[in-house]
Write a protein that holds these residues in place. Sequence first.
Motif, PDB file in Angstrom:
ATOM      1  N   GLY A 367       0.782  -1.235   0.000  1.00 54.39           N
ATOM      2  CA  GLY A 367       0.000   0.000   0.000  1.00 54.39           C
ATOM      3  C   GLY A 367       0.812   1.283   0.000  1.00 54.39           C
ATOM      4  O   GLY A 367       0.287   2.368   0.229  1.00 54.39           O
ATOM      5  N   HIS A 368       2.096   1.182  -0.285  1.00 55.49           N
ATOM      6  CA  HIS A 368       3.005   2.340  -0.286  1.00 55.49           C
ATOM      7  C   HIS A 368       2.482   3.487  -1.156  1.00 55.49           C
ATOM      8  O   HIS A 368       2.419   4.638  -0.740  1.00 55.49           O
ATOM      9  CB  HIS A 368       4.365   1.858  -0.808  1.00 55.49           C
ATOM     10  CG  HIS A 368       5.483   2.821  -0.598  1.00 55.49           C
ATOM     11  ND1 HIS A 368       6.762   2.548  -1.004  1.00 55.49           N
ATOM     12  CD2 HIS A 368       5.538   4.042  -0.034  1.00 55.49           C
ATOM     13  CE1 HIS A 368       7.541   3.574  -0.700  1.00 55.49           C
ATOM     14  NE2 HIS A 368       6.829   4.492  -0.104  1.00 55.49           N
ATOM     15  N   MET A 369       2.073   3.157  -2.399  1.00 53.66           N
ATOM     16  CA  MET A 369       1.624   4.196  -3.344  1.00 53.66           C
ATOM     17  C   MET A 369       0.324   4.849  -2.878  1.00 53.66           C
ATOM     18  O   MET A 369       0.118   6.042  -3.079  1.00 53.66           O
ATOM     19  CB  MET A 369       1.407   3.586  -4.732  1.00 53.66           C
ATOM     20  CG  MET A 369       2.653   3.069  -5.383  1.00 53.66           C
ATOM     21  SD  MET A 369       3.849   4.384  -5.582  1.00 53.66           S
ATOM     22  CE  MET A 369       5.249   3.662  -4.776  1.00 53.66           C
ATOM     23  N   ASN A 370      -0.539   4.055  -2.234  1.00 57.31           N
ATOM     24  CA  ASN A 370      -1.805   4.613  -1.731  1.00 57.31           C
ATOM     25  C   ASN A 370      -1.543   5.718  -0.724  1.00 57.31           C
ATOM     26  O   ASN A 370      -2.205   6.753  -0.726  1.00 57.31           O
ATOM     27  CB  ASN A 370      -2.628   3.514  -1.062  1.00 57.31           C
ATOM     28  CG  ASN A 370      -3.059   2.458  -2.047  1.00 57.31           C
ATOM     29  OD1 ASN A 370      -2.327   1.501  -2.275  1.00 57.31           O
ATOM     30  ND2 ASN A 370      -4.201   2.644  -2.656  1.00 57.31           N
ATOM     31  N   VAL A 371      -0.558   5.469   0.139  1.00 57.07           N
ATOM     32  CA  VAL A 371      -0.246   6.465   1.171  1.00 57.07           C
ATOM     33  C   VAL A 371       0.283   7.744   0.531  1.00 57.07           C
ATOM     34  O   VAL A 371      -0.113   8.853   0.899  1.00 57.07           O
ATOM     35  CB  VAL A 371       0.775   5.886   2.164  1.00 57.07           C
ATOM     36  CG1 VAL A 371       1.291   6.967   3.102  1.00 57.07           C
ATOM     37  CG2 VAL A 371       0.146   4.776   2.972  1.00 57.07           C
ATOM     38  N   LEU A 372       1.175   7.580  -0.455  1.00 56.48           N
ATOM     39  CA  LEU A 372       1.760   8.771  -1.081  1.00 56.48           C
ATOM     40  C   LEU A 372       0.699   9.589  -1.805  1.00 56.48           C
ATOM     41  O   LEU A 372       0.664  10.814  -1.703  1.00 56.48           O
ATOM     42  CB  LEU A 372       2.868   8.372  -2.056  1.00 56.48           C
ATOM     43  CG  LEU A 372       4.087   7.735  -1.406  1.00 56.48           C
ATOM     44  CD1 LEU A 372       5.148   7.428  -2.452  1.00 56.48           C
ATOM     45  CD2 LEU A 372       4.665   8.647  -0.337  1.00 56.48           C
ATOM     46  N   LEU A 373      -0.191   8.905  -2.532  1.00 55.04           N
ATOM     47  CA  LEU A 373      -1.230   9.642  -3.248  1.00 55.04           C
ATOM     48  C   LEU A 373      -2.221  10.268  -2.273  1.00 55.04           C
ATOM     49  O   LEU A 373      -2.725  11.367  -2.503  1.00 55.04           O
ATOM     50  CB  LEU A 373      -1.950   8.728  -4.240  1.00 55.04           C
ATOM     51  CG  LEU A 373      -1.083   8.334  -5.442  1.00 55.04           C
ATOM     52  CD1 LEU A 373      -1.799   7.326  -6.322  1.00 55.04           C
ATOM     53  CD2 LEU A 373      -0.700   9.558  -6.264  1.00 55.04           C
TER      54      LEU A 373
END
Lengths: 479, 96
Positions: A367-373
Motif C-alpha cells: 500500500g506504499h503508493m496509496n499512502v503517497l497519493l
Amino acid sequence: MNLATLQPLINYLYIIASALFVIGLKMLNRADTARRGNLISGLGMAIAVVATCLLAGMEFQWVLVGMVVGSAIGAVAAYAVKMTSMPEMVGLFNGFGGLASMLVAWAEFHKWRVEGWETYFKLLPAGAPDSPLYSGVAIVFTAIVGAVTFSGSLVAFLKLAELMPGKPILFKGQQAANALIIVGAFAASAVVCHDPTAASAYAAFYAVMAIGLVLGVTSVIPIGGADMPVVISLLNSYSGVAAAAAGFIILNNVLIVAGALVGASGIILTKIMCKAMNRSLGNVLFSGFGSGATAGAGAAVTGEVKPISAADAYFVLEAARSVIFVPGYGMAVAQAQHAVRELGQMLEDNGADVKYCIHPVAGRMPGHMNVLLAEASVPYEQLVEPGDVNPLMPTVDVAVVIGANDVVNPAAKEDPSSPLYGMPIIDVDQARTCIVLKRSMKPGFAGVDNPLFFKPNTRMLFGDAKATVAQLAAEFKGA
Amino acid sequence: MMGLLFFIFVIAVFLGIELIAKVPSQLHTPLMSGSNAISGITIVGALVAAGLPQGGAWVTVLGVIAVAAAMINVVGGYLVTDRMLAMFKRKGGDKP
C-alpha cells in the motif's frame, strides 16, 4: 484497600482490551472507519497498560522512566517521518516490538534463576503448569522470535533507508549456513530447557539470543529491495508471534490474543503480496531474486523505442477522455506525488476521467503508493485495483506509467521463459496509448527487459518523474 | 491452563485471518502499521518485569529497556497510523 482483590478487575480489563483490538482491526478494514478503528485499538492498549499497573506490588519510579523515554522517542519519530520514508519507519517500530519481547524473555529467565523455580512458579498466575520444561520452552521460543524480529527489522530498515545496498547479498553456502544456524538454535535451546538453573544454561541462553540476532540478519540480507513488501509483512507477523509467545511465559491472555491477531494479519498480508508477484514465500525468502542469476533470462526483446517530448505528450493527454496513472517506486524516489496529483486535477478539469491504478506490490511496503497519493490529497475513490481496471483497459485513451516497470511488463503474460511469467500485471499495453515516464532504458528491479517499451502504442518520455510531470502541468497552464 | 491458552491462541489466529482477509489494498499500509502497534502489547510483559521487585536489579534494568522499546513501538505505531489515515480523504475533501 487490599490490592490483591484487584485481580478480577485486571482480568476484566484485559478482556475489554482484547475486544477493543478485535473491533479496531475490524474497523481498519474500511476507509471510512479506519481512523476511528485505530483509535479504538489504541484505547485497548491504554486499558491493557493501566490494568497491568494495577498489579499488586508494582513499583513505578523506573517504569515511568521507561514509558516517558519510549513515548517521547516514538512520538517524535512518528511526527518527523516523511511519508516517502514510511516503509523504513514501520520496519523500525516493528523491530522495537521484537526487542521488547526478547528482553521480556531474558528478564523472566533471570528472575527464575535468581528466585529459584519454587518462588518463580508462585509468581505465575494461579493454574500455571508446574513445569520448568514448559516455562523454559516458552522463554527460549520468545527470545529467538523476538531476536529475529529485532535484527531482521533493523536490516530491513537499513536497506529501505538506503544506508546499506538494497540489492540481495548472497554468498556461497548461504542456505547451508542458515541451516547450520537453525540447528545451533535448537541445540542451545535444548541446553537451556534441560536444566535452566545449571551454570551452563545461562551461557546457552546468551547463545540462543545471539543466534536469533544472527538469523534475523542472514534471513533478510538475501532479499532484494522490491521484495521488501513481503519481508515487512512477514516481520510484522513475527513480532505478533513473539508477543504471543511472551504471553505464554507470563500466562497472560491479552498478550496471546493480541499477538495472535497480529501474527495472523501479518501472514495474510504476506500471502497477498506473494500472490501479487505470483511467487511462493519460499521463493521470495531464499532465491535472491534479481541478483543477476535470473537476469538475462527471457526472450530477447527487439523493436523500436519511440521517445516523445513533453510538448507532444501534452497534446496526447489534452485530447484524452480517460486517463489512468500507474505509479511505482520511481514516483516515491522522485517525490512526484504532488506533481502527479496536480496534473491529474488539470486533466479532470479538462473533462477527462482520471483514475490511479496501483499494483499491490508497487513500492517498498504494502500500500506504499496509496499512502503517497493520499498525502497529495488524491481522493481514495480514484484509486483502483488492477483486477477492476484491466478488463476496461482497451477503452482507456492514455495510460501514464510513472516510475513503475516490472508490474506493467507484458512479458509476464506473453513470454513463458521470462522470470516474471505468471505475475499479475496492469495491462497498460492494452490502452490506446501508453506513455512511460522513465529516467533511462535501464531494466527494472528484476533485471528483465520490458517489451512494453517497444510496443507500437508506447511512447517513452525520458527524464526525472517529478520534473517531467511538472512540465506537462505547465503545458496545461500555458494552454 | 496451558491447554486453554493454546485454545485461545488458535481461536485468535483464525479470528485474525477472518478479520484481515478482505481488506482493500489501499488500506494495506495503515493496517500493517496499526497491527504493528498492537504487537507492542508485549509492553504488558515489560511492565511486569520492570515494576515488580522480584529477581533484583538486573530484571528491573531489562524490564525498563523493554518498556521503552515497547513504548516506541506502541506510541510510534499508533501515531504514524493516525497520521496516514488522516490523509485518506473522500472526494470533496471531507475526512472519513
